[in-house]
Write a protein that holds these residues in place. Structure first.
Motif, PDB file in Angstrom:
ATOM      1  N   PHE A  10      19.423  26.558 -27.586  1.00  0.00           N
ATOM      2  CA  PHE A  10      18.040  26.161 -27.832  1.00  0.00           C
ATOM      3  C   PHE A  10      17.469  25.377 -26.642  1.00  0.00           C
ATOM      4  CE2 PHE A  10      18.351  26.060 -32.799  1.00  0.00           C
ATOM      5  CZ  PHE A  10      18.143  27.433 -32.839  1.00  0.00           C
ATOM      6  N   THR A  11      18.083  25.526 -25.452  1.00  0.00           N
ATOM      7  CA  THR A  11      17.649  24.758 -24.278  1.00  0.00           C
ATOM      8  C   THR A  11      17.136  25.623 -23.135  1.00  0.00           C
ATOM      9  OG1 THR A  11      19.758  24.730 -23.047  1.00  0.00           O
ATOM     10  CG2 THR A  11      19.508  23.127 -24.837  1.00  0.00           C
ATOM     11  N   ALA A  12      17.658  26.848 -23.016  1.00  0.00           N
ATOM     12  CA  ALA A  12      17.254  27.775 -21.941  1.00  0.00           C
ATOM     13  C   ALA A  12      17.325  27.129 -20.560  1.00  0.00           C
ATOM     14  CB  ALA A  12      15.851  28.334 -22.200  1.00  0.00           C
ATOM     15  N   GLY A  13      18.395  26.344 -20.337  1.00  0.00           N
ATOM     16  CA  GLY A  13      18.531  25.703 -19.027  1.00  0.00           C
ATOM     17  C   GLY A  13      17.401  24.732 -18.738  1.00  0.00           C
ATOM     18  N   ILE A  14      16.917  24.044 -19.774  1.00  0.00           N
ATOM     19  CA  ILE A  14      15.749  23.150 -19.740  1.00  0.00           C
ATOM     20  C   ILE A  14      14.484  23.943 -19.377  1.00  0.00           C
ATOM     21  CG2 ILE A  14      14.874  20.865 -19.101  1.00  0.00           C
ATOM     22  CD1 ILE A  14      17.601  20.089 -18.139  1.00  0.00           C
ATOM     23  N   ALA A  15      14.210  24.934 -20.218  1.00  0.00           N
ATOM     24  CA  ALA A  15      12.985  25.757 -20.144  1.00  0.00           C
ATOM     25  C   ALA A  15      12.951  26.700 -18.949  1.00  0.00           C
ATOM     26  CB  ALA A  15      11.736  24.875 -20.155  1.00  0.00           C
ATOM     27  N   VAL A  16      14.092  26.985 -18.360  1.00  0.00           N
ATOM     28  CA  VAL A  16      14.140  27.830 -17.159  1.00  0.00           C
ATOM     29  C   VAL A  16      14.392  29.298 -17.494  1.00  0.00           C
ATOM     30  CG1 VAL A  16      15.504  28.325 -15.076  1.00  0.00           C
ATOM     31  CG2 VAL A  16      14.802  25.973 -15.590  1.00  0.00           C
ATOM     32  N   VAL A  17      15.377  29.555 -18.349  1.00  0.00           N
ATOM     33  CA  VAL A  17      15.810  30.935 -18.607  1.00  0.00           C
ATOM     34  C   VAL A  17      14.868  31.544 -19.651  1.00  0.00           C
ATOM     35  CG1 VAL A  17      17.812  32.411 -19.082  1.00  0.00           C
ATOM     36  CG2 VAL A  17      18.150  30.127 -18.144  1.00  0.00           C
ATOM     37  N   SER A  18      13.654  31.792 -19.217  1.00  0.00           N
ATOM     38  CA  SER A  18      12.562  32.164 -20.125  1.00  0.00           C
ATOM     39  C   SER A  18      12.781  33.514 -20.795  1.00  0.00           C
ATOM     40  CB  SER A  18      11.234  32.172 -19.362  1.00  0.00           C
ATOM     41  OG  SER A  18      11.336  32.922 -18.171  1.00  0.00           O
ATOM     42  N   VAL A  19      13.448  34.441 -20.134  1.00  0.00           N
ATOM     43  CA  VAL A  19      13.683  35.769 -20.712  1.00  0.00           C
ATOM     44  C   VAL A  19      15.143  35.952 -21.105  1.00  0.00           C
ATOM     45  CG1 VAL A  19      11.717  36.850 -19.589  1.00  0.00           C
ATOM     46  CG2 VAL A  19      13.916  36.804 -18.408  1.00  0.00           C
ATOM     47  N   GLY A  20      15.854  34.860 -21.277  1.00  0.00           N
ATOM     48  CA  GLY A  20      17.211  34.901 -21.799  1.00  0.00           C
ATOM     49  C   GLY A  20      18.277  35.045 -20.738  1.00  0.00           C
TER      50      GLY A  20
ATOM     51  N   GLU B 160       2.282  21.854 -14.847  1.00  0.00           N
ATOM     52  CA  GLU B 160       2.722  22.817 -15.854  1.00  0.00           C
ATOM     53  C   GLU B 160       4.123  23.341 -15.520  1.00  0.00           C
ATOM     54  OE1 GLU B 160       0.602  24.934 -18.349  1.00  0.00           O
ATOM     55  OE2 GLU B 160      -1.448  24.470 -17.667  1.00  0.00           O
ATOM     56  N   VAL B 161       4.917  22.507 -14.885  1.00  0.00           N
ATOM     57  CA  VAL B 161       6.291  22.894 -14.546  1.00  0.00           C
ATOM     58  C   VAL B 161       7.052  23.301 -15.802  1.00  0.00           C
ATOM     59  CG1 VAL B 161       8.492  22.001 -13.695  1.00  0.00           C
ATOM     60  CG2 VAL B 161       6.394  21.572 -12.405  1.00  0.00           C
ATOM     61  N   GLN B 162       6.834  22.555 -16.883  1.00  0.00           N
ATOM     62  CA  GLN B 162       7.528  22.875 -18.134  1.00  0.00           C
ATOM     63  C   GLN B 162       6.651  23.638 -19.114  1.00  0.00           C
ATOM     64  OE1 GLN B 162      10.103  20.393 -21.476  1.00  0.00           O
ATOM     65  NE2 GLN B 162      10.216  19.803 -19.331  1.00  0.00           N
ATOM     66  N   THR B 163       5.358  23.352 -19.144  1.00  0.00           N
ATOM     67  CA  THR B 163       4.478  23.989 -20.131  1.00  0.00           C
ATOM     68  C   THR B 163       4.027  25.391 -19.724  1.00  0.00           C
ATOM     69  OG1 THR B 163       2.529  22.962 -19.116  1.00  0.00           O
ATOM     70  CG2 THR B 163       3.556  21.785 -20.949  1.00  0.00           C
ATOM     71  N   GLY B 164       4.130  25.723 -18.449  1.00  0.00           N
ATOM     72  CA  GLY B 164       3.585  26.985 -17.956  1.00  0.00           C
ATOM     73  C   GLY B 164       4.435  28.196 -18.286  1.00  0.00           C
ATOM     74  N   VAL B 165       3.899  29.363 -17.965  1.00  0.00           N
ATOM     75  CA  VAL B 165       4.572  30.662 -18.114  1.00  0.00           C
ATOM     76  C   VAL B 165       4.921  30.926 -19.589  1.00  0.00           C
ATOM     77  CG1 VAL B 165       6.239  32.235 -17.066  1.00  0.00           C
ATOM     78  CG2 VAL B 165       5.552  30.190 -15.822  1.00  0.00           C
TER      79      VAL B 165
ATOM     80  N   PHE C 250      13.674  21.022 -28.177  1.00  0.00           N
ATOM     81  CA  PHE C 250      14.019  22.441 -28.296  1.00  0.00           C
ATOM     82  C   PHE C 250      13.182  23.236 -27.297  1.00  0.00           C
ATOM     83  CE2 PHE C 250      14.734  20.317 -32.258  1.00  0.00           C
ATOM     84  CZ  PHE C 250      15.890  20.888 -32.806  1.00  0.00           C
ATOM     85  N   LEU C 251      13.854  23.991 -26.418  1.00  0.00           N
ATOM     86  CA  LEU C 251      13.180  24.814 -25.409  1.00  0.00           C
ATOM     87  C   LEU C 251      13.872  26.175 -25.321  1.00  0.00           C
ATOM     88  CD1 LEU C 251      12.964  22.066 -22.633  1.00  0.00           C
ATOM     89  CD2 LEU C 251      10.993  23.002 -23.859  1.00  0.00           C
ATOM     90  N   PRO C 252      13.863  26.963 -26.391  1.00  0.00           N
ATOM     91  CA  PRO C 252      14.632  28.213 -26.378  1.00  0.00           C
ATOM     92  C   PRO C 252      14.024  29.259 -25.451  1.00  0.00           C
ATOM     93  CG  PRO C 252      13.209  28.143 -28.298  1.00  0.00           C
ATOM     94  CD  PRO C 252      13.094  26.786 -27.632  1.00  0.00           C
ATOM     95  N   ALA C 253      14.822  30.258 -25.123  1.00  0.00           N
ATOM     96  CA  ALA C 253      14.288  31.416 -24.396  1.00  0.00           C
ATOM     97  C   ALA C 253      13.128  31.999 -25.194  1.00  0.00           C
ATOM     98  CB  ALA C 253      15.386  32.465 -24.208  1.00  0.00           C
ATOM     99  N   LEU C 254      12.111  32.469 -24.495  1.00  0.00           N
ATOM    100  CA  LEU C 254      10.950  33.044 -25.181  1.00  0.00           C
ATOM    101  C   LEU C 254      11.295  34.380 -25.831  1.00  0.00           C
ATOM    102  CD1 LEU C 254       8.181  32.216 -22.536  1.00  0.00           C
ATOM    103  CD2 LEU C 254       9.083  30.776 -24.374  1.00  0.00           C
ATOM    104  N   THR C 255      12.450  34.919 -25.484  1.00  0.00           N
ATOM    105  CA  THR C 255      12.914  36.194 -26.044  1.00  0.00           C
ATOM    106  C   THR C 255      13.949  35.997 -27.146  1.00  0.00           C
ATOM    107  OG1 THR C 255      14.576  36.283 -24.277  1.00  0.00           O
ATOM    108  CG2 THR C 255      12.496  37.483 -23.904  1.00  0.00           C
ATOM    109  N   ILE C 256      14.178  34.769 -27.593  1.00  0.00           N
ATOM    110  CA  ILE C 256      15.192  34.501 -28.612  1.00  0.00           C
ATOM    111  C   ILE C 256      14.963  35.387 -29.839  1.00  0.00           C
ATOM    112  CG2 ILE C 256      13.888  32.569 -29.616  1.00  0.00           C
ATOM    113  CD1 ILE C 256      16.607  31.170 -30.093  1.00  0.00           C
TER     114      ILE C 256
END
Length: 396
Positions: free
Chosen positions: A40-50, A220-225, A368-374
């Motif tokens: 539920f972390t996605a590398g601290i919002a990095v691994v956006s597509v899993g 928007e380092v964390q909120t963007g994309v 909680f910052l999961p991958a957007l593809t979870i």
């Protein structure tokens, strides 16, 4: 083995958990013993597509097999295409500079503001206002821009001047002086506790700053994309800042930062630069990440994921009000306020033991910052494990 090597050869800047992850599939990680963890972390919002995304992996392999890097002394096709895409997705008339991280992007944003303050006014303006509990990076300048006293230790002083940290949006109106050039904020404070600002309050501020000719920088380092459901949180808040910074989820795991500005001619050759920034590898990867995220936004699956995740999270909150005091955040940038810091630490530790990864934010927020593809299956399993961990804590 890895713990011993790490402790001997790597500088001790993190209080590490010495799990040894070997592979990942979307929002599931596997350690060296093949134990699985719902991430539920996605590398601290990095691994956006899993993790292990085949489309991104194939694009990276294709690009590395041809050109990885040539430097910014030459035109870079995927970089130019990515800059065009960012302009289109943000719905802003901008140019972009590419860096390697969020901190670098915020450094560049501050440089743009200060050049604006030097060249646009009769008398120099250089001061930047930020907010208490903000986080803007770990370089000397962005540490000072960060509005957390704990970050301003004497160990790294003296810090650059020209920064002030205010407690609220309302304080900004009375704190702008003749030397103020910019206000820099996050629309949802991430490290500061997953705290969103009120939309109307932000729109009022943006209008006021425009009237005062003070630049608005949105970090928007964390909120963007698509982290908040729209490409930018700025789109969600219906504002058009002078400068927006991106990083984290843009590259899906490869290091990239971006400074987007409506002041398209502010920099001249030599004003700013980066050896690695925006090279073939990272911009090719980012274009593929954006392709994937645009697809799941357009077909409705991203919005469905956000709704489902938040319904599961709210059920956890409602079932455990003896531990949690609030459910906060936007999109897939969420947090549960925990009654005290000791309980928060215990939740993170116990959740890990039960095979689910969660984060801390601020002093008392479970983030909680999961991958957007979870997937729905990963969400179901992750929240089941979290509930079991919470039950274990309550049983003592």
């Amino acid at each position: 083995m890895i713990e011993q090597i790490d402790k001997e050869y790597v500088l001790h800047t993190y209080a590490r958990n010495y799990v040894n992850f070997k592979r990942g599939v979307n929002a599931t990680l596997f350690d060296e013993n093949d134990k699985d963890y719902i991430d539920f972390t996605a590398g601290i919002a990095v691994v956006s597509v899993g993790h292990g995304n085949k489309r991104v992996a194939d694009k990276i392999y294709e690009q590395v097999s041809n050109i990885t890097h040539i430097s910014n002394l030459y035109a870079i096709e995927p970089q130019a295409l990515l800059a065009k895409r960012l302009s289109e997705l943000s719905d802003m008339d901008i140019r972009t500079f590419f860096a390697n991280s969020g901190a670098e992007a915020n450094e560049g944003a501050i440089k743009i503001a200060r050049k604006y303050g030097e060249t646009h006014f009769k008398e120099k303006k250089y001061k930047v206002i930020t907010l208490t509990n903000s986080f803007h990076g770990r370089t000397i300048t962005t540490v000072k821009a960060t509005g957390q006293d704990a970050m301003h230790t004497p160990n790294f002083s003296p810090y650059p001047d020209g920064f002030s940290h205010l407690n609220s949006i309302q304080d900004i109106y009375t704190s702008i002086d003749d030397e103020t050039v910019a206000v820099m904020i996050e629309l949802v404070q991430g490290e500061g506790g997953v705290q969103p600002f009120d939309k109307k309050e932000i729109q009022k501020l943006a209008k006021f700053l425009k009237e005062q000719d003070v630049l608005l920088i949105i970090d928007e380092v964390q909120t963007g994309v698509y982290r908040t459901g729209e490409f930018l949180a700025s789109n969600l808040y219906e504002i058009k800042p002078d400068i927006v910074t991106l990083a984290k989820g843009l590259g899906g795991g490869v290091p990239i930062g971006a400074i987007m500005t409506t002041h398209k001619d502010i920099f001249s050759p030599g004003d700013h630069g980066s050896t690695f920034g925006g090279n073939y590898l990272v911009t090719a990867a980012a274009l593929e990440v954006l392709d994937i995220l645009e697809e799941i936004k357009d077909d409705g699956s991203l919005d469905a994921t956000i709704i489902y995740f938040n319904s599961k999270l709210n059920a956890i909150y409602e079932n455990n009000k003896d531990l949690f005091t609030a459910n906060v955040g936007l999109g897939l940038m969420r947090g549960l306020r925990v009654k005290d810091a000791q309980t928060l630490a215990l939740i993170i530790k116990t959740a890990f033991e039960y095979g689910v990864l969660v984060l801390k934010a601020g002093q008392n927020t479970l983030r909680f910052l999961p991958a957007l593809t979870i997937s729905k299956e990963e969400m179901n399993e992750g929240f089941k494990r979290l509930e079991n961990a919470l039950n274990k804590i309550k049983q003592g």
